[in-house]
Motif scaffolding. Sequence first.
Motif, short mmCIF file in Angstrom:
data_model
loop_
_atom_site.label_atom_id
_atom_site.label_comp_id
_atom_site.label_asym_id
_atom_site.label_seq_id
_atom_site.Cartn_x
_atom_site.Cartn_y
_atom_site.Cartn_z
N ALA A 74 20.07 56.10 115.76
CA ALA A 74 20.04 56.74 116.95
C ALA A 74 19.57 58.35 116.78
O ALA A 74 19.39 58.78 117.28
N TYR A 75 20.96 58.59 115.79
CA TYR A 75 21.01 60.10 115.15
C TYR A 75 19.78 60.65 114.34
O TYR A 75 19.20 61.84 114.92
N ALA A 76 19.12 59.74 113.90
CA ALA A 76 18.25 59.92 113.33
C ALA A 76 16.99 59.92 114.03
O ALA A 76 16.00 60.68 113.88
N VAL A 77 16.64 58.76 114.71
CA VAL A 77 15.29 59.38 115.97
C VAL A 77 15.49 60.00 116.51
O VAL A 77 14.22 60.56 116.78
N THR A 86 14.34 62.98 115.19
CA THR A 86 12.11 62.96 115.22
C THR A 86 11.86 63.06 115.68
O THR A 86 11.12 63.55 116.30
N ALA A 87 12.04 62.07 117.23
CA ALA A 87 12.01 62.71 118.27
C ALA A 87 11.82 63.73 119.09
O ALA A 87 10.77 64.45 120.43
N ASP A 88 13.12 64.53 119.34
CA ASP A 88 12.67 66.03 119.59
C ASP A 88 13.57 67.18 118.45
O ASP A 88 14.47 67.24 118.46
N PRO A 106 25.03 70.64 117.22
CA PRO A 106 25.94 70.93 116.06
C PRO A 106 25.61 69.05 115.62
O PRO A 106 25.78 68.42 115.01
N LEU A 107 24.39 68.72 115.55
CA LEU A 107 23.29 67.76 114.93
C LEU A 107 23.39 67.38 114.09
O LEU A 107 24.07 66.05 113.48
N SER A 108 23.00 67.94 112.72
CA SER A 108 23.58 67.89 111.59
C SER A 108 25.21 67.13 111.21
O SER A 108 25.14 66.02 110.43
N ASP A 109 26.34 67.58 112.17
CA ASP A 109 27.18 67.15 111.88
C ASP A 109 27.76 66.30 112.92
O ASP A 109 28.40 66.17 112.16
N LEU A 110 27.53 66.04 113.54
CA LEU A 110 27.56 64.49 114.50
C LEU A 110 27.03 63.78 113.94
O LEU A 110 27.78 62.29 113.49
#
Lengths: 152, 166
Positions: free
Chosen positions: B62-65, B68-70, B79-83
């Motif tokens: 889900a994080y990868a999608v 990509t989606a947004d 901090p999306l990369s940390d999460l």
Amino acid sequence: MADDGVLDEGTETAALREVLAAEHAAVWGYGAVGAALPPDAREPVVAGDVAHRDVRDRLVALLDARGAEPVPREAGYTLPFPVLSPVDAAALAVVLEEGVSAAWVRLLDQATEPSVRELAVEELGAAEVRAVGWRAAAGRTPVTSAFPGLPR
Amino acid sequence: MASLAPPAPAGLPRRAFLAASAGLALLAAGCTAGSSGAPAVSTEEADRLAGQVAVQEAVVAAYAVATTADPALALSDLPLSDLAAQAGEQLDRLRAAAPSSTSSPSASSPAPPSPPPGGDVRTWLREQVAGAAASHAAACVQQTGARAALLGAVAAGLRGHEAALA
């Protein structure tokens, strides 16, 4: 896991007492957190204080019900560092929440009753949610933890 | 006076988690409880833990999608990369504690999730994370010892992610 690998009501009760000790410390510590923040920034302090008092009272009742003596609060506690600013206050709140998280995880490890694990996992999650807010306020990155309460 | 800092000596015996992480705890399940002094792990408990690996694989996906989606999400203050990295660490620990799931991790993986077209990706991602946190918490209650502690910590970690995504 208990040192001898055996889980029973004794290991669970001992871990419940450790959580209660951590909750006493958190209630005391939130007083120091609030004292270092301006009045308009104390809303999360009040919320955290109320949450810790509530769970402290639940733990006391749980220990009473099983005939175990609840751990009394200490006469005083030592601050881990001087709390002189809002950032210090947030950092102290992080210490408090991470302290109770460690105690809740210890309880998960030692518990035998599913109802006790249910309480532990719920309160562990609540402590981590509060910790996220305080880490952000303290300027910490990342603001989240992959394994709250687990030994690093 | 007592210290407010977490009492390290009263914390979990680290060896218990090292053993669980290495899969040794579950490998030892074949021994009798009496021979090792540790409670035996039932097949049901082992299967439940393996099931949570699939749940966590969906979080990582889900994080990868979402990224990509947004793509703007990755550029925001989030901090999306940390999460995403933490979700991956959680998956690694769960796989290590459930050795039966490591031989063919993709075999039990659900179809990759995807956000609804035109929907709010951040909200969708938060819902995925919240669902996984609830699943891990429910599984934690049914486990014991180090496995319960690991699942509880992962569930709490994801609740923190949910807060960060709010």
